[in-house]
Design a protein around this motif. Structure first.
Motif, mmCIF file in Angstrom:
data_model
loop_
_atom_site.group_PDB
_atom_site.id
_atom_site.type_symbol
_atom_site.label_atom_id
_atom_site.label_comp_id
_atom_site.label_asym_id
_atom_site.label_seq_id
_atom_site.Cartn_x
_atom_site.Cartn_y
_atom_site.Cartn_z
ATOM 1 N N ASP A 391 0.841 -1.193 0.000
ATOM 2 C CA ASP A 391 0.000 0.000 0.000
ATOM 3 C C ASP A 391 0.881 1.251 0.000
ATOM 4 O O ASP A 391 2.098 1.155 0.044
ATOM 5 N N ASP A 395 -1.296 5.973 3.536
ATOM 6 C CA ASP A 395 -2.604 5.389 3.862
ATOM 7 C C ASP A 395 -2.530 4.333 4.964
ATOM 8 O O ASP A 395 -3.550 3.735 5.326
ATOM 9 N N PRO A 406 -4.923 -0.727 4.167
ATOM 10 C CA PRO A 406 -6.293 -0.641 3.650
ATOM 11 C C PRO A 406 -6.520 -1.540 2.430
ATOM 12 O O PRO A 406 -7.577 -2.150 2.303
ATOM 13 N N GLU A 410 -9.743 -3.947 1.625
ATOM 14 C CA GLU A 410 -10.571 -3.699 0.430
ATOM 15 C C GLU A 410 -10.642 -4.947 -0.429
ATOM 16 O O GLU A 410 -11.691 -5.300 -0.974
ATOM 17 N N GLY A 423 -13.716 0.857 -0.135
ATOM 18 C CA GLY A 423 -12.583 1.747 0.131
ATOM 19 C C GLY A 423 -12.415 1.865 1.634
ATOM 20 O O GLY A 423 -13.409 2.008 2.354
ATOM 21 N N THR A 425 -10.519 3.564 5.080
ATOM 22 C CA THR A 425 -9.712 4.595 5.724
ATOM 23 C C THR A 425 -9.746 4.298 7.235
ATOM 24 O O THR A 425 -10.104 3.186 7.618
ATOM 25 N N LEU A 476 -17.398 5.462 -4.890
ATOM 26 C CA LEU A 476 -16.207 5.863 -4.142
ATOM 27 C C LEU A 476 -15.552 7.056 -4.828
ATOM 28 O O LEU A 476 -15.632 7.195 -6.057
ATOM 29 N N LEU A 484 -8.560 5.352 -6.342
ATOM 30 C CA LEU A 484 -9.330 5.622 -5.132
ATOM 31 C C LEU A 484 -8.655 6.720 -4.306
ATOM 32 O O LEU A 484 -7.447 6.670 -4.053
ATOM 33 N N ARG A 486 -8.384 7.900 -0.902
ATOM 34 C CA ARG A 486 -8.709 7.568 0.491
ATOM 35 C C ARG A 486 -8.723 8.811 1.372
ATOM 36 O O ARG A 486 -9.398 8.844 2.383
ATOM 37 N N ARG A 487 -7.946 9.842 0.939
ATOM 38 C CA ARG A 487 -7.968 11.054 1.771
ATOM 39 C C ARG A 487 -9.362 11.697 1.733
ATOM 40 O O ARG A 487 -9.775 12.362 2.670
ATOM 41 N N LEU A 489 -12.133 9.886 1.560
ATOM 42 C CA LEU A 489 -12.942 9.053 2.463
ATOM 43 C C LEU A 489 -12.798 9.575 3.890
ATOM 44 O O LEU A 489 -13.745 9.620 4.664
ATOM 45 N N LYS A 490 -11.563 9.951 4.196
ATOM 46 C CA LYS A 490 -11.298 10.471 5.545
ATOM 47 C C LYS A 490 -12.120 11.742 5.785
ATOM 48 O O LYS A 490 -12.714 11.917 6.848
#
Ligand code: ATP
Ligand code: MG
Length: 497
Positions: A391, A395, A406, A410, A423, A425, A476, A484, A486-487, A489-490
């Motif tokens: 990863d 993340d 993560p 996933e 996704g 986080t 997503l 993706l 992920r930041r 998602l946060k």
């Protein structure tokens, strides 16, 4: 006297060596290397007539099209550094990259009219040239054509996808592209019958590197404006394509459309990169005897730097392989070499690796130390030196002192039959520091229960990796490269409070 390393202009050399071979096939029309060279020269002179000069930086906002291939070679001929722009970016993002790269010119086309209108006022220092207008420009007698390429010269500036932060302009020299092509061919081998299908964008290194290989190796490229799985399969089945570059979403669709058919013997290689490859996809390829080469690379390494050689595709399933011949790799943990099997930051070096980011001294210093590029990705080497990419470092989730990746969660969630994609986080937790949180997009008409998904994770993951919360959503957040974010998602989590 030390002279700078140089090579003859690639397209001119290729047109001298094998003028009649097909260079590009686009929309059923074939262009030989001789034709491509002549068209590139003609266009270089047209560009000279409006004032483009060697040393200028010119941004290019064009789709996959034969005209774009010609334009790229014309700009190389004219000694101009090309800033490759991603057509999926918004006007604002494009304006920022054009300004950041100090492009004096922007070559684009009617198709992008509304974006061009949107950015015109943001880039007063840049002159916009549409390809439709370039067609009618006079061909000057004067030629600035470069007979040679200096390997240390910047050929292209390409922005990273911006998955982990703001995109950075990567300087890719002629030497980087040359060595990237060499690394690939030393691994894959070469036949004059080879034909590479390019349905990945040429503004990304995955696509541009195919164009570079075509002229360096002297092979045909079938260029597609867009990816279509039926067309891709037909190209392999009936049109002599021997190599194709894909990301896992493309491969997924090709497999579905292929059904139980098998690819022919002459099909040599499916080069799979850009992001993690789900194991079930690789297994399906093994079952169908599809020669998949998993690769790992990034804009900074001018395409693949680690690739799994075919003889290991079954034994080392899930591995990205070993560094290509000209490149080296090590894994570092807190400044020391990682033990075998111990995850750490992937660090690479080689003549295909960038010398740095454009106008970003600090970031360059942070990323490149003693000639080694710190990729920001985490992975480990097994006892035989095969790389497993886990990863991105940014993340990584640390839960109760344990590292949680993560991508692993996933990948497990996406194996559940009701889950289209997931996704992951993290959120802060008083007891564990951080706990993973999964955003799940169910398949249409599926309504999995949260508890069922948690149980599914429990069966396959250590307890500290099991999401503390599951949140259903419709889609997503992804960037223009479909990666993706992920930041984001946060941020979604923070907004929920
Ligand atoms: P930014 O650097 O702006 O965050 P980005 O890293 O997504 O964007 P690219 O250069 O397009 O920009 O992508 C390279 C990255 O893609 C790698 O650093 C890695 O994180 C991921 N990647 C590439 N190949 C693989 C692979 N085989 N397995 C897992 N991840 C991969
Ligand atoms: Mg990156």
């Amino acid at each position: 006297m030390i002279t700078e390393e140089r090579l003859p202009n690639w397209l001119k050399k290729r047109a001298e060596l094998t003028p009649e071979r097909v260079a590009v096939e686009f929309e059923d029309r074939l262009y030989t290397f001789r034709e491509l060279d002549e068209l590139a020269e003609e266009n270089a002179r047209k560009l000279a007539s409006v004032g483009l000069r060697p040393g200028d930086a010119c941004a290019v906002l064009l789709r996959n099209h034969i005209d774009s291939v010609i334009m790229i070679h014309a700009l190389f001929n004219a000694g101009i550094t090309i800033v490759m722009l991603n057509g999926r970016l918004t006007a604002r993002e494009l304006g920022w990259q054009i300004t950041d790269s100090e492009s004096k010119w922007l070559i684009s086309e009617e198709f992008f009219s509304s974006k061009l209108e949107g950015i015109a006022t943001d880039i007063p220092q840049t002159e916009i040239l549409r390809k439709e207008k370039i067609r009618s420009l006079p061909v000057t007698a004067e030629s600035y054509s470069q007979a040679e390429f200096l390997l240390s010269d910047a050929a292209t500036i390409m922005y990273t996808s911006g998955t982990s932060g703001k995109p950075k302009g990567v300087i890719q020299t002629f030497g980087n592209h040359w060595w990237s092509a060499m690394g690939s061919v030393l691994n894959l081998g070469l036949s004059e019958e080879d034909c590479w299908f390019c349905a990945v964008p040429i503004f990304h290194i995955s696509g541009l590197s195919i164009l570079m290989r075509s002229v360096i190796y002297g092979i045909r490229v079938v260029l597609a404006e867009k990816f279509d799985e039926k067309v891709a399969n037909e190209m392999i089945m009936d049109r002599g394509v021997t190599v194709i570059s894909v990301v896992s979403a493309m491969l997924n669709r090709m497999l579905l459309s292929l059904g139980e058919q098998r690819y022919p013997e002459h099909f040599r290689c499916m080069l799979l990169g850009g992001g993690p490859a789900p194991k079930h996809l690789l297994q399906e390829c093994t079952r169908k005897q599809i020669p998949v080469y998993q690769t790992y690379g990034m804009t900074e390494t001018s395409s693949q730097i680690v690739t799994l050689a075919p003889e290991y595709s079954i034994k080392k399933i899930g591995s990205a392989g070993k560094p290509l011949f000209p490149s080296q790799l090590k894994i570092e943990v807190d400044g020391r070499a990682a033990l075998k099997g111990e995850p750490g930051e992937i660090v690479v070096s080689g003549p295909n690796v960038t010398k740095g980011y454009l106008n970003r001294e600090e970031e360059t210093k942070r990323a490149i130390k003693n000639g080694w590029l710190y990729t920001g990705d985490i992975g480990y080497l097994d006892s035989e030196g095969f790389l497993y990419v886990m990863d991105r470092r940014s993340d990584l989730i640390i839960s109760g002192g344990e590292n949680v990746y993560p991508a692993e969660i996933e990948s497990v969630l996406s194996l559940h039959p009701a889950v289209f994609e997931a996704g992951v986080t993290s959120k802060s937790d008083r007891m564990w520091g951080q706990v993973p949180v999964a955003f799940v997009v169910p398949f249409p008409n599926s309504q999995p229960a949260k508890a069922e998904l948690i149980d599914f994770c429990k069966e396959q993951l250590a307890s500290y990796k099991v999401p503390g919360e599951i949140i259903f959503c419709d889609s997503l957040p992804r960037n223009s490269s479909n990666k993706l974010l992920r930041r984001e998602l946060k941020q979604w989590l923070e907004e929920r409070g």
